[in-house]
Design an enzyme around this catalytic site. Structure first.
Site, PDB file in Angstrom:
ATOM      1  N   ASP A 397       0.951  -1.166   0.034  1.00 23.31           N
ATOM      2  CA  ASP A 397      -0.065   0.242   0.307  1.00 23.31           C
ATOM      3  C   ASP A 397       0.614   1.310  -0.363  1.00 23.31           C
ATOM      4  OD1 ASP A 397      -3.001   1.690   0.637  1.00 23.31           O
ATOM      5  OD2 ASP A 397      -1.586   1.951   2.078  1.00 23.31           O
ATOM      6  N   GLU A 450       1.109  -0.710  -5.070  1.00 26.84           N
ATOM      7  CA  GLU A 450       0.170   0.446  -5.853  1.00 26.84           C
ATOM      8  C   GLU A 450       1.015   1.773  -5.377  1.00 26.84           C
ATOM      9  OE1 GLU A 450      -3.134   3.121  -3.636  1.00 26.84           O
ATOM     10  OE2 GLU A 450      -1.448   2.170  -2.635  1.00 26.84           O
TER      11      GLU A 450
END
Length: 728
Positions: A397, A450
């Site tokens: 993330d 990401e």
């Protein structure tokens, strides 16, 4: 002579600032015998039991007891401790040698302990023939550390830990403490104040909002050997890879890991997804963070069960033929006073520079990626989830927030790196080390970034340098945030205006092969006022569903892998809420519009089925020779047509008509070596809720040149629909 402790040692033990309690507590040879000393604050009396010998120790005040055994050598002994209303016999923690080896300490000191969870934390074990738990914690700035838990009435006074050399590691073996016991570390800070902290390496926690760590040992026996043996047969970027993203606590609210294992694998397998991606599973205090503010990096959230229960879920998914990707959050951590923030009284896991420590967007703290022990904590954590829980990949993330020193910061709020640039060199080195270590240790896994910027080489190997001078970050795949933003922007326009935004659907092919991409329609796109996917589409309910169907089929045929968030597979009209989860009632036959939602669900099932059966759609995702435009500039028609090719050259023709009109006799250039085309998917089929403009018969090409090709076919393009055709 008296065996009582001197004043200085007593004061340090009571203050929680003794670095070597084993040197003064326990049994030690002295002139005249063996001195035995114990610290038991609530005891009425303490006796030493050594074979046939029993010695009642003298109470020296403040919980200290001492006595002199008439022996020359330290014997095997136990303590008999009398409390009000009970007598307890137990082994003395201070008669044991360290339960952590020199190699472990060396590797921790070097920041190279790839199995850190086996060295730090709470480890039930048999040590010197006695069962108990070894407690270890890294707290280099602490003046002292003690273990507090249910076994000592949450008063750590009786259980001070010893400092092991210069590594900053503290250790104590506590006999008789086993699985299920609650504990924390009571740390005396440099200023003399104390703080009670959860174990950073805890493998199990209490159910939030309770915050204690739990002593844990796994007893799970895996049944996924066949899955693990074959999962690495193809690299992810050359394999079918369609992902169903799930927030476990709300997929079916109230279900445990084991109950989810009875339902989730069957549902995902029926829809044909190759993988699930689980939003963060690691323990987090606030459910509203969806798991992205982690406090227990080594513990699956206790909200849904035990660590072994989570293993059961992963195993069930594997046995159903479904891979498991897990969201992993090394970018930041929350400031909770019982967790990692200023863990031992000073910045430890976070950067010592306040400007580098504070994450500007989320009110959290950023890890100090330049500190070797912190980097080790995170690299080992990535390995831990892959090795201990058999997860098949990590989706990392917020990578961009790690890579840039000026991320969400204004001038004056950040300091350039040693070369004068804005790149966070420590974070780059950490990500490279994490990826290299995971891929080396765990064959068949994939890491997914990401990363929302144009950073060069996210999915390039770490030893290959690019134009920027940096080696690749070493990820296997990267989320294509640009494709997601552009294509959703295009779909939100009324068809009458789409001609002016045609480039939003074609621009992704300009950079499609710069990385190995995943096309993500994630939870982030269906919350916070952004609307659900079907509700983003303009027009009436029929048009919205038709647009969604056409868009999903366009996505499944576009180069790159696919990811779809739960609830969107059946055109849920409302935004996702972690409190209630998907609107499953929309599929209930008693609901009047259930057929509309089931039509989209049926399409998603067929998309995955046709996708997996067509190597042209996944085998050359990362290679330019896997894609050819037929027409990318038919903006006025709102039409896109392209060929996808498998490694052996087998083509698939994908045609999307994003206008609400039927286009009769629409001519498209095609390769000359295909004698006929057959329709393998049409999102306008009536079974999906469409108008039924389909092509049931094979379509032979004519020798009429078109679009720069020697042959062409004439199609009737359905309204707001995508059609796939394969060689007949």
């Amino acid at each position: 002579m008296s065996a009582a402790l001197g004043t200085e040692d007593r004061e340090r033990l009571l203050a929680g600032t003794h670095h070597d309690p084993h040197s003064v507590l326990g049994a030690h040879p002295v002139p005249g015998g063996v001195a035995v000393r114990a610290l038991r604050p609530y005891a009425l009396g303490v006796a030493v039991l050594a074979g046939d010998l029993q010695l009642e120790l003298t109470h020296d005040g403040q919980g200290f007891f001492s006595g002199l055994l008439p022996l020359r050598e330290v014997p095997e002994y136990r303590l008999e401790v009398a409390y009000e209303g009970t007598v307890v016999r137990a082994d003395d923690p201070y008669r044991f040698l360290p339960a952590l080896g020199d190699l472990d300490l060396h590797l921790i000191g070097e920041g190279r302990h790839e199995e850190l969870w086996r060295a730090l934390g709470a480890e039930p074990m048999t040590h010197q023939g006695v069962e108990g738990t070894r407690f270890t914690v890294w707290a280099p700035d602490a003046r002292g550390v003690r273990v507090a838990g249910g076994f000592d009435f949450w008063d750590g006074t009786a259980y001070p830990m010893r400092s092991l050399g210069g590594t900053g590691v503290w250790e104590l073996f506590v006999p008789g403490v086993g699985e299920g016991e609650l504990y924390k570390f009571e740390i005396t800070r440099p200023d003399g104040s104390r703080t009670l902290r959860a174990d950073p390496l805890a493998r199990r926690t209490e159910v939030p909002p309770a915050t204690s760590s739990v002593v844990h040992a796994s007893h799970y026996e895996w049944g996924d050997a066949e899955w693990l043996a074959r999962r690495g047969e193809r690299p992810a970027h050359e394999a079918p890879f369609s992902v169903y993203e799930v927030h476990l606590p709300s997929w079916r609210p109230g279900l445990t890991y084991r109950q989810l294992a009875d339902q989730l694998p069957a549902y995902v397998a029926d829809l044909g997804f190759t993988h699930v991606e689980l939003m963060p599973v690691a323990e987090h205090p606030f459910g509203g963070s969806w798991g992205y503010q982690v406090t227990g990096f080594y513990a699956p959230t206790a909200r849904l069960g035990t660590p072994d229960d989570f293993k059961y879920l992963v195993d069930a998914l594997h046995r159903a033929g479904i891979g498991v990707i897990m969201d992993w959050v090394p970018a930041h951590f929350p400031r909770d006073a019982w967790a990692l923030a200023e863990f031992d009284g000073r910045p430890l896991y976070e950067h010592s520079d306040p400007l580098r420590a504070a994450h500007p967007d989320w009110g959290t703290l950023e890890f100090d990626f330049g500190r070797r022990e912190v980097r080790n904590f995170l690299v080992a954590n990535a390995v831990y989830w892959c090795e201990e829980f058999h997860v098949d990949g990590l989706r990392v993330d917020a990578v961009a927030s790690m890579l840039y020193l000026d991320y969400s910061r204004e001038p004056g709020q950040w300091t350039p790196n040693e070369h004068g640039g804005r790149e966070n060199l420590d974070a780059v080195a950490f990500l490279q080390e994490m990826n290299a270590t995971v891929y080396r240790r765990v064959p068949g896994v994939v890491t997914v970034a990401e990363e929302s910027t144009a950073w060069d080489g996210v999915t390039r190997a770490t030893h290959h340098r690019g134009p920027s001078g940096f080696g690749g970050l070493g990820f296997g795949l990267k989320w294509n945030m640009g494709w997601m933003h552009d294509s959703l922007q295009y779909m939100s326009h009324d068809p009458v205006h789409r001609a002016h935004h045609h480039g939003e659907m074609t621009f992704s092919m300009v950079y499609a092969y710069s990385e190995n991409y995943v096309l993500p329609l994630s939870h982030d796109e269906v919350v916070h006022g952004k609307k659900s996917l079907v509700s983003k589409m303009p027009g009436d309910w029929w048009r919205q569903r038709a647009d969604l169907r056409a868009y999903l089929a366009f996505m499944w045929s576009h180069p790159g892998k696919q990811l779809l968030f739960m609830g969107q597979e059946f055109a849920q009209g409302t935004e996702w809420s972690e409190e209630r989860g998907p609107d499953w009632w929309l599929l209930d036959p008693s609901y009047g519009a259930a057929a509309d939602h089931r039509g989209v669900l049926d399409l998603v099932r067929d998309l995955n089925s046709r996708y997996r059966a067509a190597p042209a759609l996944w085998e050359r995702d990362a290679h330019p020779d896997g894609f050819e435009w037929i027409t990318g500039d038919a903006a006025d028609d709102n039409v896109l047509a392209f060929l996808r090719r498998a490694a052996d050259g087998t083509p698939l023709l994908a045609v999307s008509n994003f206008s609400p009109v039927v286009r009769h006799d629409y001519r498209l250039g095609v390769p000359a070596d295909v004698p006929a085309w057959r329709e393998t998917l049409n999102t306008d089929a009536t079974r999906y809720g469409g108008s039924g403009v389909v092509h049931p018969a094979p379509l032979p090409p004519s020798p009429t040149p078109w679009h720069g090709r020697p042959s062409s076919v004439r199609l009737t393009l359905p309204p707001l629909a995508t059609v796939w055709l394969s060689p007949a």
